[in-house]
Design a protein around this motif. Structure first.
Motif, PDB file in Angstrom:
ATOM      1  N   LEU A   1      10.956  -3.812   9.513  1.00  0.00           N
ATOM      2  CA  LEU A   1       9.603  -3.292   9.660  1.00  0.00           C
ATOM      3  C   LEU A   1       9.058  -2.972   8.272  1.00  0.00           C
ATOM      4  O   LEU A   1       9.681  -2.223   7.520  1.00  0.00           O
ATOM      5  N   LEU A   2       7.909  -3.547   7.953  1.00  0.00           N
ATOM      6  CA  LEU A   2       7.239  -3.239   6.686  1.00  0.00           C
ATOM      7  C   LEU A   2       6.001  -2.401   6.989  1.00  0.00           C
ATOM      8  O   LEU A   2       5.354  -2.582   8.023  1.00  0.00           O
ATOM      9  N   VAL A   3       5.673  -1.504   6.088  1.00  0.00           N
ATOM     10  CA  VAL A   3       4.547  -0.594   6.333  1.00  0.00           C
ATOM     11  C   VAL A   3       3.632  -0.527   5.120  1.00  0.00           C
ATOM     12  O   VAL A   3       4.021  -0.865   4.000  1.00  0.00           O
ATOM     13  N   SER A   4       2.405  -0.081   5.394  1.00  0.00           N
ATOM     14  CA  SER A   4       1.476   0.279   4.320  1.00  0.00           C
ATOM     15  C   SER A   4       1.423   1.794   4.253  1.00  0.00           C
ATOM     16  O   SER A   4       1.625   2.486   5.256  1.00  0.00           O
TER      17      SER A   4
ATOM     18  N   PHE B   1       4.173  -6.213  -3.701  1.00  0.00           N
ATOM     19  CA  PHE B   1       4.752  -4.886  -3.501  1.00  0.00           C
ATOM     20  C   PHE B   1       5.304  -4.317  -4.807  1.00  0.00           C
ATOM     21  O   PHE B   1       5.076  -3.152  -5.148  1.00  0.00           O
ATOM     22  N   ILE B   2       6.018  -5.123  -5.557  1.00  0.00           N
ATOM     23  CA  ILE B   2       6.568  -4.638  -6.829  1.00  0.00           C
ATOM     24  C   ILE B   2       5.439  -4.182  -7.747  1.00  0.00           C
ATOM     25  O   ILE B   2       5.525  -3.125  -8.390  1.00  0.00           O
ATOM     26  N   THR B   3       4.362  -4.963  -7.808  1.00  0.00           N
ATOM     27  CA  THR B   3       3.228  -4.599  -8.668  1.00  0.00           C
ATOM     28  C   THR B   3       2.615  -3.271  -8.241  1.00  0.00           C
ATOM     29  O   THR B   3       2.415  -2.363  -9.062  1.00  0.00           O
ATOM     30  N   MET B   4       2.308  -3.133  -6.947  1.00  0.00           N
ATOM     31  CA  MET B   4       1.635  -1.922  -6.463  1.00  0.00           C
ATOM     32  C   MET B   4       2.541  -0.701  -6.550  1.00  0.00           C
ATOM     33  O   MET B   4       2.120   0.374  -6.981  1.00  0.00           O
TER      34      MET B   4
ATOM     35  N   ASP C   1      -4.545   6.384  -4.054  1.00  0.00           N
ATOM     36  CA  ASP C   1      -3.640   5.241  -4.178  1.00  0.00           C
ATOM     37  C   ASP C   1      -3.173   4.686  -2.839  1.00  0.00           C
ATOM     38  O   ASP C   1      -3.126   5.387  -1.821  1.00  0.00           O
ATOM     39  N   THR C   2      -2.801   3.402  -2.868  1.00  0.00           N
ATOM     40  CA  THR C   2      -2.353   2.653  -1.700  1.00  0.00           C
ATOM     41  C   THR C   2      -1.145   1.815  -2.088  1.00  0.00           C
ATOM     42  O   THR C   2      -1.086   1.281  -3.198  1.00  0.00           O
ATOM     43  N   VAL C   3      -0.199   1.681  -1.168  1.00  0.00           N
ATOM     44  CA  VAL C   3       0.949   0.785  -1.357  1.00  0.00           C
ATOM     45  C   VAL C   3       1.080  -0.081  -0.115  1.00  0.00           C
ATOM     46  O   VAL C   3       1.111   0.432   1.012  1.00  0.00           O
ATOM     47  N   LEU C   4       1.138  -1.391  -0.289  1.00  0.00           N
ATOM     48  CA  LEU C   4       1.314  -2.334   0.813  1.00  0.00           C
ATOM     49  C   LEU C   4       2.699  -2.968   0.749  1.00  0.00           C
ATOM     50  O   LEU C   4       3.346  -2.987  -0.298  1.00  0.00           O
TER      51      LEU C   4
ATOM     52  N   TRP D   1       9.329   7.633   0.670  1.00  0.00           N
ATOM     53  CA  TRP D   1       9.040   8.993   0.205  1.00  0.00           C
ATOM     54  C   TRP D   1       8.448   9.001  -1.201  1.00  0.00           C
ATOM     55  O   TRP D   1       7.651   9.877  -1.549  1.00  0.00           O
ATOM     56  N   GLY D   2       8.792   7.982  -1.985  1.00  0.00           N
ATOM     57  CA  GLY D   2       8.140   7.844  -3.286  1.00  0.00           C
ATOM     58  C   GLY D   2       6.656   7.574  -3.124  1.00  0.00           C
ATOM     59  O   GLY D   2       5.814   8.152  -3.826  1.00  0.00           O
ATOM     60  N   ALA D   3       6.303   6.713  -2.151  1.00  0.00           N
ATOM     61  CA  ALA D   3       4.900   6.382  -1.920  1.00  0.00           C
ATOM     62  C   ALA D   3       4.141   7.558  -1.318  1.00  0.00           C
ATOM     63  O   ALA D   3       2.987   7.825  -1.695  1.00  0.00           O
ATOM     64  N   ILE D   4       4.744   8.276  -0.377  1.00  0.00           N
ATOM     65  CA  ILE D   4       4.091   9.449   0.215  1.00  0.00           C
ATOM     66  C   ILE D   4       3.780  10.477  -0.868  1.00  0.00           C
ATOM     67  O   ILE D   4       2.676  11.023  -0.943  1.00  0.00           O
ATOM     68  N   GLY D   5       4.759  10.731  -1.744  1.00  0.00           N
ATOM     69  CA  GLY D   5       4.541  11.678  -2.839  1.00  0.00           C
ATOM     70  C   GLY D   5       3.454  11.219  -3.789  1.00  0.00           C
ATOM     71  O   GLY D   5       2.654  12.025  -4.277  1.00  0.00           O
TER      72      GLY D   5
END
Length: 737
Positions: A142-145, A191-194, A159-162, A259-263
């Motif tokens: 499962l992949l998420v944004s 993904f790596i870029t964002m 900010d956004t991460v896809l 959790w890195g993206a949420i933070g």
């Protein structure tokens, strides 16, 4: 204490008053089953408190724990996703971490409530149940944004991460599951870029350099020219760059990624561009942002996939017509980032633009038909023009966002009037929908149609109005020159959220990339600034500080004019005309007059001001500041003579010059106001506004008075006031006529 799985997702009943659509009409509109929604969810945005200890609200599978009335708790995006899920629209499942967690995060040293991780894990499991996938699984990942979602729209500020959840293992599973190795590697590259930019602090230009270098060596023009082997090489080089910059490898654990993206999203609430945007739009820091985690749907799975942004009505003009842009084989950020030039959604818009690229209506007819049905449903449901984001994955349309769309003042007037005429809202609500501050947009000049136009380029008419000013190429310089009283046009290849202060300082914005939904276009419309975007024939060179259009080269400081109504870019300054306020403006003002109980008087200091006041319906002059009658160049010298006079005779001589001027102005004011009241404040001039400051000004006054210039300069210094706004004034009220 409740977690996401503690009780079933709720469904709210629909009554006739909720959105003024019957159940049968909704079913017919969507050609399928539609969930019922509480009437309160469509009309209220008051804060709804979270259940004690509940930090996560799930949505998806035609159900949702939240609703529109919970906007303050779920943020605008989360509330919109919950409402669309309850309506039975195709929304990828997900969950919202509330704005209260953001508040907690900053009040407790950037830590989280202890129940949060358990609730997030349960919500992820629910997404997996709906999609048949599992987060971090080696076979069906499962992949998420991960996206922000404040209660007030802040486009591009946070900010956004896809594609989160991809790593060296799951990318292989995605390739096998989709049958498309190129698509999987392209998603991993993105993904790596964002993630590196948003979470790890490695600026995206590092990866753009690698990408551009590879494309140059391979002779490619577009990102879509890259094949699977190219992308595999790029992924390896991207990871090497991360290791070089961070001295540690790119994170492979999906939970650590999450959790890195949420933070990072919570952290972006306090980044400089978000702080600036909040200050400019009076958004309190205490509101915080929500975080939305949602199953990925992919617009980059080939020619039957796409991503786009649409408005249910034209946000520049208010015309009732589906309006927007899309890109085939792309992900959402591509549309607004200006990296590729988007295509028109409708065939009519494609023909109007003269584009040879297929519209969504022709290229993806089934998805387009679904979008048309949904946009009508959402506009009737919310009783307002909606801003939509969507993705088409292998022919199936998915809705990613709905919100009330930002619009120009002109569009706001037309939309409010037409919604009232369509009986979706009443006259009272139509008037309340108009932000009085935005009406200033309608007072800006437009280019005189009789003026000669030296058109050097044509872009997209991204935000109406016209402006002239000095060319600047940086936001910092725009802000500096603005503070010095100079008017500038900000010229950029493309704007980014970091340009917010420069856009605010500029008279208008010009970009060479980007479409009608690009960052420059959306922000300019919100600010009421003229904007021309996507002027691709122009070349901007930041190094030499030049703008090139064919054989014409303009440099920093040269005068440029932009016409946001036509998209034209013109060399030099062009004559402007004052706008004519009629049509919907007149209708709304008529309705406002019918509804209001207060009388309105204007500040007017000159006959010209009085004529404008009458034109706008003022019922008299509430304040005429006598001293403001004397700012014209032929009058200010006489005022200076009066102030600087050293004896009564000299002062009376100066006053004798002023008397006929003022008497003539008063007679004109009374005649123009035609019996309406006029309140006059007697003369007590703030000296700093009238005293000569420069050597040239002192010389002119000295010559007029027959006085010594040095002695006059000394006299001006003697009259310096510590607080020039203190003084003795009196008012008289006169009924003109």
């Amino acid at each position: 204490m409740h977690d996401v799985m503690a009780k079933p997702l709720t469904k709210k009943p629909l009554t006739k008053s909720s959105s003024k659509i019957s159940r049968q009409a909704i079913k017919k509109s969507l050609a399928g089953n539609v969930r019922k929604v509480s009437p309160k969810s469509t009309s209220k945005t008051t804060s709804v408190k979270a259940a004690r200890g509940k930090w996560v609200y799930a949505f998806g599978g035609d159900r949702a724990e939240g609703r529109a009335a919970m906007r303050n708790l779920l943020g605008g995006k989360g509330a919109g996703l919950a409402e669309m899920a309850q309506l039975g629209l195709p929304v990828p499942p997900g969950f919202t971490i509330t704005t209260e967690v953001c508040t907690y995060f900053y009040q407790h040293g950037k830590t989280y409530p202890k129940e949060l991780k358990r609730q997030v894990a349960a919500a992820l499991a629910e997404i997996g149940r709906i999609t048949g996938k599992k987060f971090g699984d080696r076979d069906t990942p499962l992949l998420v944004s991960v996206r922000s979602g404040a209660r007030a729209s802040m486009p591009g500020m946070m900010d956004t991460v896809l594609n989160l959840g991809l790593n060296d293992v799951t990318v292989k599973a995605l390739a096998a599951k989709s049958g498309d190795r190129r698509f999987a590697l392209d998603s991993y590259r993105r993904f790596i870029t964002m993630y590196s930019d948003v979470v790890l602090g490695i600026d995206h230009h590092h990866f753009e350099e690698i990408l551009d270098d590879h494309k140059d060596r391979a002779g490619y023009t577009l990102d879509t020219d890259l094949n699977a082997d190219d992308l595999e090489e790029l992924v390896a080089r991207y990871k090497e760059r991360v290791k070089e910059e961070r001295d540690e490898p790119f994170p492979q654990d999906p939970n650590a990624q999450l959790w890195g993206a949420i933070g990072a999203v919570f952290g972006s609430w306090m980044n400089q561009r978000a702080i600036t945007y909040r200050r400019l739009h009076n958004i309190p820091e205490s509101w915080g942002t929500a975080v939305n985690v949602q199953a990925m749907v992919f617009g980059n799975m080939g020619e039957s996939s796409a991503t786009g942004v649409a408005f249910t009505r034209n946000p520049s003009t208010g015309e009732k017509k589906l309006y927007g842009e899309y890109l085939i084989n792309a992900q959402g950020e591509d549309v607004v980032a200006g990296i590729r030039t988007p295509q028109e959604i409708t065939e009519a818009a494609r023909k109007e633009a003269g584009s040879d690229k297929p519209s969504m209506e022709k290229a993806l007819p089934e998805a387009f038909a679904t979008l048309k049905r949904i946009q009508g449903t959402l506009e009737r449901h919310y009783r307002d023009m909606q801003d939509l984001e969507f993705t088409v994955e292998q022919g199936k349309l998915w809705m990613l966002q709905t919100r009330s769309g930002k619009r120009t003042a002109q569009a706001a007037l037309r939309i409010a009037v037409e919604l009232a005429q369509e009986k979706l809202i009443d006259k009272t609500e139509a008037v309340k929908r108009i932000d009085p501050a935005t009406l200033d947009q309608l007072l800006h000049p437009t280019i005189d149609p009789k003026a000669e136009r030296n058109v050097i380029a044509t872009g997209l008419p991204a935000s109406p109005g016209a402006a002239s000013g000095e060319i600047v190429f940086s936001s910092d310089e725009a802000e500096t020159l603005k503070s010095g009283g100079r008017k500038v046009i900000l010229v950029r290849v493309e704007t980014s959220p970091e340009d917010i202060h420069g856009m605010h300082a500029a008279e208008g914005i010009l970009t060479t990339r980007g479409g009608m939904t690009s960052h420059a276009a959306v922000v300019a419309r919100g600010m009421g600034k003229p904007c021309v975007s996507g002027a691709g024939s122009l070349r901007v060179d930041y190094r030499t500080q030049t703008l090139t259009a064919g054989g014409t080269v303009l440099k920093k400081g040269d005068i440029l004019t932009i016409d946001g109504a036509t998209g034209q870019v013109l060399a030099g300054r062009v004559p402007m005309l004052e706008p004519v306020l009629a049509g919907e403006f007149a209708t709304v003002m008529k309705w406002a007059d019918e509804l209001r109980s207060l009388k309105v008087r204007a500040n007017a200091d000159t006959p010209a001001d009085a004529r404008a006041a009458i034109k706008f319906g003022a019922q008299g002059i509430g304040l005429c500041r006598t001293e403001h009658m004397f700012f014209d160049e032929d009058r200010i010298r006489a005022v200076r003579e009066m102030i600087l006079a050293e004896d009564e005779a000299a002062r009376r001589a100066a006053l004798a010059k002023l008397l006929p001027m003022q008497r003539g102005d008063f007679l004109a004011l009374f005649k123009i106001m035609g019996g309406l009241p006029v309140t006059i404040r007697l003369l007590d001039p703030p000296l700093h506004e009238f005293l000569p400051h420069t050597e040239k000004e002192i010389t002119e006054v000295a010559d007029a008075m027959g006085a010594d210039a040095q002695r006059l300069a000394d006299r001006a210094r003697e009259l310096h006031e510590f607080n020039p706004m203190l003084g003795f004034r009196a008012c008289i009220s006169v009924i003109s006529g």
